[in-house]
Design a protein around this motif. Structure first.
Motif, PDB file in Angstrom:
ATOM      1  N   UNK A  27       1.009  -0.988  -0.321  1.00 43.87           N
ATOM      2  CA  UNK A  27      -0.100  -0.322  -0.115  1.00 43.87           C
ATOM      3  C   UNK A  27       0.467   1.679   0.011  1.00 43.87           C
ATOM      4  N   UNK A  28       1.161   2.213  -1.487  1.00 38.24           N
ATOM      5  CA  UNK A  28       1.645   3.859  -1.047  1.00 38.24           C
ATOM      6  C   UNK A  28       0.575   4.744  -0.880  1.00 38.24           C
ATOM      7  N   UNK A  29       0.839   5.169   0.791  1.00 39.74           N
ATOM      8  CA  UNK A  29       0.189   6.465   1.577  1.00 39.74           C
ATOM      9  C   UNK A  29       1.184   7.696   1.594  1.00 39.74           C
ATOM     10  N   UNK A  30       0.407   8.761   1.960  1.00 43.47           N
ATOM     11  CA  UNK A  30       1.616  10.247   2.196  1.00 43.47           C
ATOM     12  C   UNK A  30       2.271  10.184   0.481  1.00 43.47           C
ATOM     13  N   UNK A  31       1.762  11.084   0.479  1.00 41.70           N
ATOM     14  CA  UNK A  31       2.103  12.034  -1.269  1.00 41.70           C
ATOM     15  C   UNK A  31       0.909  13.286  -0.618  1.00 41.70           C
TER      16      UNK A  31
END
Ligand code: NAP
Length: 214
Positions: A27-31
């Motif tokens: 899971x890619x998060x925080x951009x």
């Protein structure tokens, strides 16, 4: 493994992409843009998706913390309860203009992080190499002579997890000991950055320790 990326910039985007390609659930998060996270997830082509920091943390076996030092509290707060979680941090305690460490000598960013999330298991890794070298190391992972990557932490189970992730990228993990050794690895990174960004050879720089035993 299920891996949550907290901070999908230069380091988080590349490491996440590599781990997705190595078969992990990501899971890619925080951009700053949701579209960026979605594109990263699409381009990674593995089992990757975009999410919030809380979603990234929820079922994660390991989290990568890859934000500027000034964003650490914000992303941790958004991630929620991190009790028992393995946090692999590459985040360096740099000042606002990235010219110096704000914590050094008698402590480190990794140790400070561990005091901010005392119930998590913090491992310091990946902070000693420039992001520019990561894909090259991954592509060369089947070669016999792998570059080294130092890591340190206080919890042996979490260190095993981190060592596996280090191998997945294509490095040879070098266990530097307890988390307090991050006091030495973090300033070492400034030397690496000097060579990578101010030297003539370009930023695609890794390092390798050699032992000469008789
Ligand atoms: N870059 C390197 O080669 C390197 C090497 C070793 C260690 N490190 C350390 O690793 C950490 C991450 O470095 P990096 O170069 O990957 O940083 P980066 O490229 O700036 O990535 C940080 C991530 O945080 C996101 N972000 C920043 N402010 C935000 C906000 N207000 N709301 C939501 N998201 C926000 C950025 O969003 P956007 O994607 O929208 O910009 C980006 O995804 C740092 O502590 C650095 O010191 C970096």
């Amino acid at each position: 493994m299920r891996i949550g990326i907290l901070g999908s910039g230069l380091m988080g985007a590349k490491l996440g992409t590599i781990w997705a390609r190595a078969g992990h659930d990501l899971v890619f998060s925080y951009a700053r843009s949701e579209q960026k996270l979605q594109k990263l997830a699409r381009d990674a082509k593995g089992k990757a998706r975009a999410g919030t920091p809380r979603e990234a943390a929820q079922d994660a076996d390991a989290l990568l913390l890859a934000v500027h030092w000034s964003r650490v509290d914000d992303v941790l707060q958004q991630a929620g309860d991190l009790s028992g979680k393995v946090i692999v941090t590459c985040s360096l305690p740099m000042n606002a203009d990235d010219t110096g460490l704000v914590i050094a000598h008698s402590s480190s960013g990794a140790e400070e992080l561990a005091t901010r999330v005392p119930k998590a298991r913090v491992v310091s890794a990946f902070g000693t190499v420039p992001s520019e070298v990561l894909f090259g190391v991954f592509e060369a992972r089947r070669k016999a002579r792998r570059p080294s990557l130092v890591y340190c932490g206080d919890d042996s189970r979490s260190k095993k997890v981190a060592a596996g992730l280090i191998r997945d990228v294509g490095f040879d993990p070098v266990d530097a000991g307890p988390l307090r050794i991050a006091r030495y690895t973090e300033p070492f990174t400034l030397l690496i950055a000097q060579l990578a960004y101010e030297g003539d050879g370009g930023p695609e720089l890794a390092y390798r320790f050699e032992r000469f035993v008789k």
